[in-house]
Motif scaffolding. Structure first.
Motif, PDB file in Angstrom:
ATOM      1  N   PRO A   1      18.209  11.567  10.441  1.00 55.12           N
ATOM      2  CA  PRO A   1      17.679  10.646  11.348  1.00 55.12           C
ATOM      3  C   PRO A   1      16.230  10.043  10.660  1.00 55.12           C
ATOM      4  CG  PRO A   1      17.507  12.523  12.539  1.00 55.12           C
ATOM      5  CD  PRO A   1      18.402  12.808  11.187  1.00 55.12           C
ATOM      6  N   THR A   2      15.991   8.945  10.622  1.00 54.27           N
ATOM      7  CA  THR A   2      14.858   8.409  10.325  1.00 54.27           C
ATOM      8  C   THR A   2      14.284   7.493  11.309  1.00 54.27           C
ATOM      9  OG1 THR A   2      15.796   6.447   9.143  1.00 54.27           O
ATOM     10  CG2 THR A   2      15.323   8.393   7.836  1.00 54.27           C
ATOM     11  N   GLY A   3      15.040   6.904  12.461  1.00 52.75           N
ATOM     12  CA  GLY A   3      14.394   6.237  13.265  1.00 52.75           C
ATOM     13  C   GLY A   3      14.419   6.769  14.789  1.00 52.75           C
ATOM     14  N   LEU A   4      14.351   5.840  15.561  1.00 50.51           N
ATOM     15  CA  LEU A   4      14.333   6.610  17.076  1.00 50.51           C
ATOM     16  C   LEU A   4      15.364   7.525  17.309  1.00 50.51           C
ATOM     17  CD1 LEU A   4      13.195   3.020  18.658  1.00 50.51           C
ATOM     18  CD2 LEU A   4      11.735   4.849  18.455  1.00 50.51           C
ATOM     19  N   THR A   5      15.038   8.642  18.158  1.00 48.23           N
ATOM     20  CA  THR A   5      15.978   9.618  18.269  1.00 48.23           C
ATOM     21  C   THR A   5      16.674   9.486  19.592  1.00 48.23           C
ATOM     22  OG1 THR A   5      14.186  11.156  19.423  1.00 48.23           O
ATOM     23  CG2 THR A   5      14.673  11.234  16.965  1.00 48.23           C
ATOM     24  N   TYR A   6      16.784   8.342  20.443  1.00 47.48           N
ATOM     25  CA  TYR A   6      17.671   8.149  21.639  1.00 47.48           C
ATOM     26  C   TYR A   6      18.017   6.767  21.569  1.00 47.48           C
ATOM     27  CZ  TYR A   6      13.511   5.271  23.005  1.00 47.48           C
ATOM     28  OH  TYR A   6      12.451   4.518  23.032  1.00 47.48           O
ATOM     29  N   PRO A   7      19.277   6.489  22.298  1.00 45.93           N
ATOM     30  CA  PRO A   7      19.611   5.078  22.230  1.00 45.93           C
ATOM     31  C   PRO A   7      19.122   4.137  23.263  1.00 45.93           C
ATOM     32  CG  PRO A   7      21.321   6.780  23.517  1.00 45.93           C
ATOM     33  CD  PRO A   7      20.079   7.452  22.945  1.00 45.93           C
ATOM     34  N   GLU A   8      18.538   4.618  24.378  1.00 46.77           N
ATOM     35  CA  GLU A   8      18.311   3.590  25.454  1.00 46.77           C
ATOM     36  C   GLU A   8      16.899   3.053  25.258  1.00 46.77           C
ATOM     37  OE1 GLU A   8      20.734   7.082  26.734  1.00 46.77           O
ATOM     38  OE2 GLU A   8      18.746   6.784  25.650  1.00 46.77           O
ATOM     39  N   ILE A   9      16.778   2.299  24.262  1.00 45.19           N
ATOM     40  CA  ILE A   9      15.499   1.731  23.766  1.00 45.19           C
ATOM     41  C   ILE A   9      15.071   0.555  24.748  1.00 45.19           C
ATOM     42  CG2 ILE A   9      14.039   0.453  22.021  1.00 45.19           C
ATOM     43  CD1 ILE A   9      16.245   1.990  19.965  1.00 45.19           C
ATOM     44  N   GLY A  10      13.766   0.829  25.211  1.00 42.32           N
ATOM     45  CA  GLY A  10      13.028  -0.249  25.972  1.00 42.32           C
ATOM     46  C   GLY A  10      13.518   0.069  27.565  1.00 42.32           C
ATOM     47  N   ALA A  11      14.110   1.022  28.021  1.00 44.62           N
ATOM     48  CA  ALA A  11      14.412   1.179  29.427  1.00 44.62           C
ATOM     49  C   ALA A  11      13.239   1.534  30.258  1.00 44.62           C
ATOM     50  CB  ALA A  11      15.194   2.230  29.387  1.00 44.62           C
ATOM     51  N   THR A  12      12.348   1.728  29.796  1.00 44.49           N
ATOM     52  CA  THR A  12      11.039   2.159  30.403  1.00 44.49           C
ATOM     53  C   THR A  12      10.189   0.662  30.851  1.00 44.49           C
ATOM     54  OG1 THR A  12       9.640   2.276  28.337  1.00 44.49           O
ATOM     55  CG2 THR A  12      10.198   4.202  29.641  1.00 44.49           C
ATOM     56  N   GLN A  13      10.776  -0.327  30.128  1.00 43.81           N
ATOM     57  CA  GLN A  13      10.361  -1.720  30.676  1.00 43.81           C
ATOM     58  C   GLN A  13      11.103  -2.500  31.550  1.00 43.81           C
ATOM     59  OE1 GLN A  13      10.258  -4.820  27.284  1.00 43.81           O
ATOM     60  NE2 GLN A  13       8.411  -5.905  28.273  1.00 43.81           N
ATOM     61  N   ALA A  14      12.398  -2.479  31.229  1.00 42.99           N
ATOM     62  CA  ALA A  14      13.390  -3.119  32.010  1.00 42.99           C
ATOM     63  C   ALA A  14      13.710  -2.485  33.011  1.00 42.99           C
ATOM     64  CB  ALA A  14      14.422  -3.835  30.915  1.00 42.99           C
ATOM     65  N   GLY A  15      14.171  -1.097  32.899  1.00 44.16           N
ATOM     66  CA  GLY A  15      14.784  -0.147  33.688  1.00 44.16           C
ATOM     67  C   GLY A  15      16.015  -0.695  33.972  1.00 44.16           C
TER      68      GLY A  15
END
Length: 446
Positions: free
Chosen positions: A268-282
């Motif tokens: 892996p070279t990118g983000l290690t989780y799939p729920e990208i942006g959830a802290t903004q949109a919820g």
């Protein structure tokens, strides 16, 4: 190696070379740079080759000097144990150091903690195969298939290795307990490998390894029972030529080759989780530990306070004011910028890589969120915002979801939350310093 027969002694030397030159570099490639930086470096087989040559030389200073590079490599591996995702992998990375120290001592003709000669010589392949090889296999199998069998193996196998090692200093009975625990772990791992899906080229060595370890550990149990009770059991030479060779060639090498041939995802070279942006949109995703912290910065604030402090937050000045070392590849937070927070002091220092995934700037709220990259001890996302509520109070707000991505972080349990909250208090203190400096500057100009 006076107690070993000449044939057994030569086989032990050959197995040591197999472990240092082939098995260890192969295992490191399977782990990848995320766990062992430079895992594909020629340094590993080169240090192993020197160690392999040293065991064929007469005991003395030249042989001991040739073994030193491998000892240095083993120190480097032990330091990587904290980056391992599982306890089994951590033990795999730590145990070669035990074997390397024994190798240097034996090659120099010295004793070590009451042991010498054959027992030191046999410690080297034992730590390379029962330690590094077997524990690495268990860790990799548990990562490939999360089942009750693999979870049992991931605990029992490394625990068994450590108990056997402890048994050297305690008693033969303690060593027998370790052998039983290790056997349970390895047999569970062997059963799990049979169910792994892959090509025929992968399945054949995996099944050879599974069958071999069943027979091999029966011999190990026979030896341990005999040592603990005085019952008839195989000689040291016989164990080296049967159990030792079978464990090295049939189980560890075959299983690692089979795992190498299984289909897998690239490093892996990118983000290690799939729920990208959830802290903004919820809402925050399930399956993670959630964190929502608010620190009051100033009652009765103004829109200017939001703008000034928000700009400072996006330009990393809040982190600087909190005296947190931050390496970044951009002057301010924008999506795609990568940052590395360096927390603690040497030798206990963490480097936590993240990537900014969103930025928001509105009248009463300014902030950003970043997500974890490979190498971070957690997986998840964290957001930092400066917010002004309806009463005019100014808040520093942190919202996060995360799960540990290292075995020792999971072991720490609730203590990790204490550490996270202490880190956030530092950031809030930095935000107050920035705000106080701006207000002082405005007052001075007035």
């Amino acid at each position: 190696m006076s107690e070993l027969s000449p044939v057994a002694a030569d086989l032990v030397r050959g197995v040591v070379g197999l472990g240092t030159v082939v098995v260890l570099p192969l295992g490191l490639r399977l782990l990848g740079d995320r766990v062992v930086p430079g895992s594909r470096s020629v340094w590993w087989p080169l240090a192993g080759l020197l160690a392999a040559v040293s065991v064929w030389l007469p005991v003395g200073l030249p042989a001991a000097l040739l073994a030193l590079p491998f000892a240095a490599a083993a120190v480097e591996l032990a330091l990587c144990a904290a980056r391992a995702r599982s306890f089994a992998t951590a033990v795999a990375l730590a145990t070669p150091l035990v074997g390397a120290v024994a190798l240097v001592a034996e090659r120099a003709g010295r004793g070590l903690v009451g042991f010498s000669g054959d027992y030191l010589a046999l410690t080297v392949p034992h730590m390379l195969f029962a330690g590094f090889g077997a524990c690495l296999v268990v860790g990799l199998v548990a990562h490939a298939s999360d089942t009750r069998l693999t979870r049992t193996a991931a605990v029992a196998a490394p625990a068994g290795v450590l108990l056997v090692l402890l048994g050297y200093f305690v008693s033969d009975a303690a060593e027998l307990v370790g052998a039983v625990v290790l056997t349970v772990g390895l047999w569970c791992a062997a059963a799990a490998t049979v169910g792994l899906v892959g090509s025929v080229a992968a399945r054949v060595p995996l099944r050879v390894g599974a069958v071999t370890i069943v027979v091999s550990m029966v011999l190990a149990l026979w030896w341990a029972v005999g040592e603990a009770t005085g019952l008839a059991h195989p000689s040291l030479s016989w164990m080296a030529t049967t159990h030792g060779v079978a464990n090295a060639l049939g189980f560890v090498l075959c299983t690692l080759l089979g795992l190498r041939l299984l289909p897998g995802s690239p490093e892996p070279t990118g983000l290690t989780y799939p729920e990208i942006g959830a802290t903004q949109a919820g809402p925050l995703p399930t399956g993670y530990r959630h964190l929502h912290v608010r620190h009051l910065l100033a009652p009765g604030s103004t829109p200017r306070d939001v703008s000034v402090l928000g700009d400072a937050l996006l330009r990393w000045h809040v982190h600087e004011a909190a005296r947190i070392e931050l390496l970044r590849d951009g002057p301010q937070a924008v999506p795609g910028v990568r940052v590395v927070s360096r927390i603690g002091v040497w030798p206990v220092r963490l480097s936590e890589p993240c990537e900014v995934v969103w930025v928001e700037r509105v009248t009463d709220r300014v902030g950003f969120g970043y997500g974890t990259l490979p190498g971070h001890v957690f997986r998840g996302e964290e957001a930092f915002t400066v917010e002004r509520d309806d009463a005019g109070d100014l808040w520093f707000v942190v919202t996060a979801f995360s799960v540990p991505d290292r075995w020792w972080v999971r072991l720490a349990g609730p203590l990790t939350v204490v550490g996270q909250r202490a880190y956030l208090r530092l950031l809030a203190r930095g935000a107050r310093r920035v705000l106080a400096a701006d207000r002082h500057s405005v007052g001075t100009m007035a």
